[in-house]
Write an enzyme that holds these catalytic residues in place. Structure first.
Site, PDB file in Angstrom:
ATOM      1  N   ARG A 162      53.129  86.799  26.862  1.00  0.00           N
ATOM      2  CA  ARG A 162      54.000  85.653  27.198  1.00  0.00           C
ATOM      3  C   ARG A 162      55.015  85.980  28.293  1.00  0.00           C
ATOM      4  O   ARG A 162      55.619  87.043  28.307  1.00  0.00           O
ATOM      5  CB  ARG A 162      54.749  85.197  25.948  1.00  0.00           C
ATOM      6  CG  ARG A 162      55.860  84.197  26.287  1.00  0.00           C
ATOM      7  CD  ARG A 162      56.358  83.444  25.105  1.00  0.00           C
ATOM      8  NE  ARG A 162      56.857  84.301  24.061  1.00  0.00           N
ATOM      9  CZ  ARG A 162      57.266  83.836  22.879  1.00  0.00           C
ATOM     10  NH1 ARG A 162      57.208  82.550  22.614  1.00  0.00           N
ATOM     11  NH2 ARG A 162      57.707  84.659  21.958  1.00  0.00           N
ATOM     12  N   ARG A 187      64.775  77.575   9.001  1.00  0.00           N
ATOM     13  CA  ARG A 187      63.892  78.705   8.684  1.00  0.00           C
ATOM     14  C   ARG A 187      64.112  79.217   7.271  1.00  0.00           C
ATOM     15  O   ARG A 187      63.373  80.106   6.832  1.00  0.00           O
ATOM     16  CB  ARG A 187      64.193  79.862   9.634  1.00  0.00           C
ATOM     17  CG  ARG A 187      63.235  79.998  10.792  1.00  0.00           C
ATOM     18  CD  ARG A 187      63.885  80.981  11.739  1.00  0.00           C
ATOM     19  NE  ARG A 187      62.989  81.712  12.557  1.00  0.00           N
ATOM     20  CZ  ARG A 187      62.709  81.398  13.830  1.00  0.00           C
ATOM     21  NH1 ARG A 187      63.182  80.316  14.374  1.00  0.00           N
ATOM     22  NH2 ARG A 187      61.939  82.177  14.527  1.00  0.00           N
ATOM     23  N   ARG A 194      60.561  88.285  27.010  1.00  0.00           N
ATOM     24  CA  ARG A 194      61.601  88.397  25.987  1.00  0.00           C
ATOM     25  C   ARG A 194      61.658  89.815  25.442  1.00  0.00           C
ATOM     26  O   ARG A 194      60.622  90.462  25.287  1.00  0.00           O
ATOM     27  CB  ARG A 194      61.297  87.418  24.842  1.00  0.00           C
ATOM     28  CG  ARG A 194      61.824  86.040  25.101  1.00  0.00           C
ATOM     29  CD  ARG A 194      61.326  85.005  24.123  1.00  0.00           C
ATOM     30  NE  ARG A 194      61.389  85.361  22.705  1.00  0.00           N
ATOM     31  CZ  ARG A 194      61.090  84.524  21.724  1.00  0.00           C
ATOM     32  NH1 ARG A 194      60.709  83.281  21.995  1.00  0.00           N
ATOM     33  NH2 ARG A 194      61.150  84.904  20.470  1.00  0.00           N
ATOM     34  N   LYS A 203      54.954  76.638  19.173  1.00  0.00           N
ATOM     35  CA  LYS A 203      55.971  75.589  19.029  1.00  0.00           C
ATOM     36  C   LYS A 203      56.743  75.358  20.329  1.00  0.00           C
ATOM     37  O   LYS A 203      57.018  74.215  20.689  1.00  0.00           O
ATOM     38  CB  LYS A 203      56.915  75.842  17.864  1.00  0.00           C
ATOM     39  CG  LYS A 203      57.630  77.165  17.869  1.00  0.00           C
ATOM     40  CD  LYS A 203      58.365  77.357  16.546  1.00  0.00           C
ATOM     41  CE  LYS A 203      59.200  78.621  16.544  1.00  0.00           C
ATOM     42  NZ  LYS A 203      58.371  79.831  16.358  1.00  0.00           N
ATOM     43  N   ARG A 217      59.313  90.113  12.936  1.00  0.00           N
ATOM     44  CA  ARG A 217      59.441  88.651  12.995  1.00  0.00           C
ATOM     45  C   ARG A 217      58.470  87.997  12.014  1.00  0.00           C
ATOM     46  O   ARG A 217      58.807  87.020  11.345  1.00  0.00           O
ATOM     47  CB  ARG A 217      59.190  88.167  14.427  1.00  0.00           C
ATOM     48  CG  ARG A 217      60.344  88.517  15.359  1.00  0.00           C
ATOM     49  CD  ARG A 217      59.940  88.555  16.813  1.00  0.00           C
ATOM     50  NE  ARG A 217      59.453  87.286  17.318  1.00  0.00           N
ATOM     51  CZ  ARG A 217      58.825  87.155  18.486  1.00  0.00           C
ATOM     52  NH1 ARG A 217      58.618  88.191  19.259  1.00  0.00           N
ATOM     53  NH2 ARG A 217      58.414  85.968  18.873  1.00  0.00           N
TER      54      ARG A 217
HETATM   55  P1  AP5 Z   1      55.041  79.839  22.343  1.00  0.00           P
HETATM   56  O1  AP5 Z   1      54.764  78.373  22.358  1.00  0.00           O
HETATM   57  O2  AP5 Z   1      56.003  80.364  23.348  1.00  0.00           O
HETATM   58  O3  AP5 Z   1      55.392  80.382  20.882  1.00  0.00           O
HETATM   59  P2  AP5 Z   1      56.486  79.926  19.817  1.00  0.00           P
HETATM   60  O4  AP5 Z   1      55.798  79.284  18.669  1.00  0.00           O
HETATM   61  O5  AP5 Z   1      57.570  79.165  20.499  1.00  0.00           O
HETATM   62  O6  AP5 Z   1      56.933  81.336  19.280  1.00  0.00           O
HETATM   63  P3  AP5 Z   1      58.272  82.132  19.382  1.00  0.00           P
HETATM   64  O7  AP5 Z   1      57.859  83.581  19.585  1.00  0.00           O
HETATM   65  O8  AP5 Z   1      59.224  81.556  20.380  1.00  0.00           O
HETATM   66  O9  AP5 Z   1      58.804  81.968  17.924  1.00  0.00           O
HETATM   67  P4  AP5 Z   1      59.831  82.818  17.184  1.00  0.00           P
HETATM   68  O10 AP5 Z   1      60.019  82.057  15.945  1.00  0.00           O
HETATM   69  O11 AP5 Z   1      59.475  84.243  17.045  1.00  0.00           O
HETATM   70  O12 AP5 Z   1      61.065  82.840  18.196  1.00  0.00           O
HETATM   71  P5  AP5 Z   1      62.355  81.964  18.301  1.00  0.00           P
HETATM   72  O13 AP5 Z   1      62.707  81.893  19.736  1.00  0.00           O
HETATM   73  O14 AP5 Z   1      62.286  80.716  17.525  1.00  0.00           O
HETATM   74  O15 AP5 Z   1      53.621  80.565  22.514  1.00  0.00           O
HETATM   75  C1  AP5 Z   1      53.508  81.984  22.550  1.00  0.00           C
HETATM   76  C2  AP5 Z   1      52.570  82.402  23.677  1.00  0.00           C
HETATM   77  O16 AP5 Z   1      51.241  81.909  23.391  1.00  0.00           O
HETATM   78  C3  AP5 Z   1      52.941  81.811  25.049  1.00  0.00           C
HETATM   79  O17 AP5 Z   1      52.672  82.773  26.035  1.00  0.00           O
HETATM   80  C4  AP5 Z   1      52.014  80.591  25.201  1.00  0.00           C
HETATM   81  O18 AP5 Z   1      51.701  80.324  26.556  1.00  0.00           O
HETATM   82  C5  AP5 Z   1      50.783  81.009  24.397  1.00  0.00           C
HETATM   83  N1  AP5 Z   1      50.174  79.877  23.687  1.00  0.00           N
HETATM   84  C6  AP5 Z   1      50.816  78.820  23.096  1.00  0.00           C
HETATM   85  N2  AP5 Z   1      49.907  77.980  22.496  1.00  0.00           N
HETATM   86  C7  AP5 Z   1      48.682  78.558  22.704  1.00  0.00           C
HETATM   87  C8  AP5 Z   1      47.333  78.199  22.317  1.00  0.00           C
HETATM   88  N3  AP5 Z   1      47.088  77.071  21.618  1.00  0.00           N
HETATM   89  N4  AP5 Z   1      46.317  79.012  22.700  1.00  0.00           N
HETATM   90  C9  AP5 Z   1      46.558  80.161  23.414  1.00  0.00           C
HETATM   91  N5  AP5 Z   1      47.806  80.551  23.809  1.00  0.00           N
HETATM   92  C10 AP5 Z   1      48.847  79.764  23.454  1.00  0.00           C
HETATM   93  O19 AP5 Z   1      63.420  82.910  17.526  1.00  0.00           O
HETATM   94  C11 AP5 Z   1      63.754  84.179  18.060  1.00  0.00           C
HETATM   95  C12 AP5 Z   1      64.753  84.870  17.150  1.00  0.00           C
HETATM   96  O20 AP5 Z   1      65.965  84.078  17.064  1.00  0.00           O
HETATM   97  C13 AP5 Z   1      64.321  85.041  15.688  1.00  0.00           C
HETATM   98  O21 AP5 Z   1      63.551  86.208  15.519  1.00  0.00           O
HETATM   99  C14 AP5 Z   1      65.696  85.125  14.989  1.00  0.00           C
HETATM  100  O22 AP5 Z   1      66.292  86.397  15.168  1.00  0.00           O
HETATM  101  C15 AP5 Z   1      66.521  84.115  15.751  1.00  0.00           C
HETATM  102  N6  AP5 Z   1      66.476  82.756  15.177  1.00  0.00           N
HETATM  103  C16 AP5 Z   1      65.989  81.616  15.779  1.00  0.00           C
HETATM  104  N7  AP5 Z   1      66.093  80.561  14.963  1.00  0.00           N
HETATM  105  C17 AP5 Z   1      66.656  81.010  13.801  1.00  0.00           C
HETATM  106  C18 AP5 Z   1      67.009  80.384  12.564  1.00  0.00           C
HETATM  107  N8  AP5 Z   1      66.789  79.075  12.347  1.00  0.00           N
HETATM  108  N9  AP5 Z   1      67.546  81.159  11.586  1.00  0.00           N
HETATM  109  C19 AP5 Z   1      67.787  82.470  11.784  1.00  0.00           C
HETATM  110  N10 AP5 Z   1      67.459  83.126  12.929  1.00  0.00           N
HETATM  111  C20 AP5 Z   1      66.903  82.408  13.944  1.00  0.00           C
HETATM  112 ZN    ZN Z   2      59.613  79.627  20.912  1.00  0.00          ZN
END
Ligand code: AP5
Ligand code: ZN
Length: 234
Positions: free
Chosen positions: A127, A88, A160, A13, A171
């Site tokens: 990543r 979420r 991260r 995403k 997660r």
């Molecule tokens: P990337 O695109 O970076 O992944 P992503 O989907 O953004 O995954 P995240 O790990 O950021 O999601 P998350 O939900 O765990 O974290 P968030 O920051 O939202 O891709 C990942 C890797 O793969 C990269 O290296 C990329 O280059 C590679 N890649 C991408 N596409 C690819 C493909 N097609 N093929 C091969 N490789 C590929 O949340 C973090 C924390 O914040 C949560 O755990 C929680 O504690 C808190 N939080 C955030 N939002 C909320 C909410 N709404 N409610 C409560 N807590 C929240």
């Molecule tokens: Zn992300």
């Protein structure tokens, strides 16, 4: 015009959102990026969110709802926005509806990036990110031109704290319990749980009923996924 998306951790995403943002002139609101910035700056919000984030658990609904409500007021978001990592939980989805209704807009599309958990560990542990822009790289799948350096600004990339195999497990657990439908799961960020059955539904169910979900194949290459995203939004 609003395009929230629900996807598991590492599904891509953060990789696809900037492309959608540029294509449709939207603002990109990523709750994870905003929370990480708050943790780094040690703001009151960051201090409250830090522990849950480092454990891979969700932070409280109230905190994330507050940051989205504030962010939606930004002038750059008035033409439309893509929400990355929000809502979420169903509580967050309902609050989002209220916030949007006050502004006279609604959710146009929810992008569901379906992917097998087994693929995610390699994506997460390889990543590297550029914290100020949110750009994601991967040592194998999306390497920067110079290792450890952002292609656009030349600044250093970082990993991260929650990008370890152990924290990824938590997660994914949070995702499967609170975001993705799983039949009989009972743990929700609310008090209304009835004898082993979900009483208020899951986020994807919530949007499926509204007929706005597009299911994508997130295991494909980033370029192939971009084609699917654009098709879903066209
Ligand atoms: P990337 O695109 O970076 O992944 P992503 O989907 O953004 O995954 P995240 O790990 O950021 O999601 P998350 O939900 O765990 O974290 P968030 O920051 O939202 O891709 C990942 C890797 O793969 C990269 O290296 C990329 O280059 C590679 N890649 C991408 N596409 C690819 C493909 N097609 N093929 C091969 N490789 C590929 O949340 C973090 C924390 O914040 C949560 O755990 C929680 O504690 C808190 N939080 C955030 N939002 C909320 C909410 N709404 N409610 C409560 N807590 C929240
Ligand atoms: Zn992300």
């Amino acid at each position: 015009q609003t395009k929230p998306d629900k996807r598991p951790p590492g599904s891509g995403k953060g990789t696809q959102s900037p492309i959608v943002k540029d294509e449709y002139c939207l603002c990109h609101l990523a709750t994870g990026d905003m929370l990480r910035a708050a943790v780094t700056a040690k703001t009151p919000l960051g201090i409250k969110a830090k522990e849950a984030m480092e454990k891979g658990e969700l932070v409280s609904d109230d905190l994330v709802i507050g940051i989205i409500d504030d962010a939606l007021k930004k002038p750059s978001c008035q033409k439309g926005f893509i929400l990355d990592g929000f809502p979420r939980t169903v509580v967050q989805a309902k609050k989002l509806d209220e916030m949007l209704a006050r502004r006279g807009v609604k959710v146009d599309k929810v992008l569901n990036f379906a992917i097998d958990d087994a693929i995610l560990e390699e994506r997460i542990t390889g990543r590297w990110i550029h914290p100020s822009s949110g750009r994601s790289y991967h040592t194998k799948f999306a390497p920067p031109k110079v290792p450890g350096v952002d292609d656009v600004t030349g600044e250093s990339l970082i990993q991260r704290k929650d990008d370890t195999a152990a924290v990824l497990k938590s997660r994914l657990e949070a995702f499967h319990k609170q975001t993705k439908p799983l039949g009989k799961f009972i743990k929700l960020n609310c008090n209304s749980v009835v004898a082993g059955k979900v009483s208020i539904g899951m986020v994807i169910d919530y949007y499926s009923k509204l007929g706005v979900v597009a299911n994508l194949h997130a295991e494909k290459t980033p370029q192939e996924v971009t084609v699917e995203v654009k098709k879903a939004l066209s």
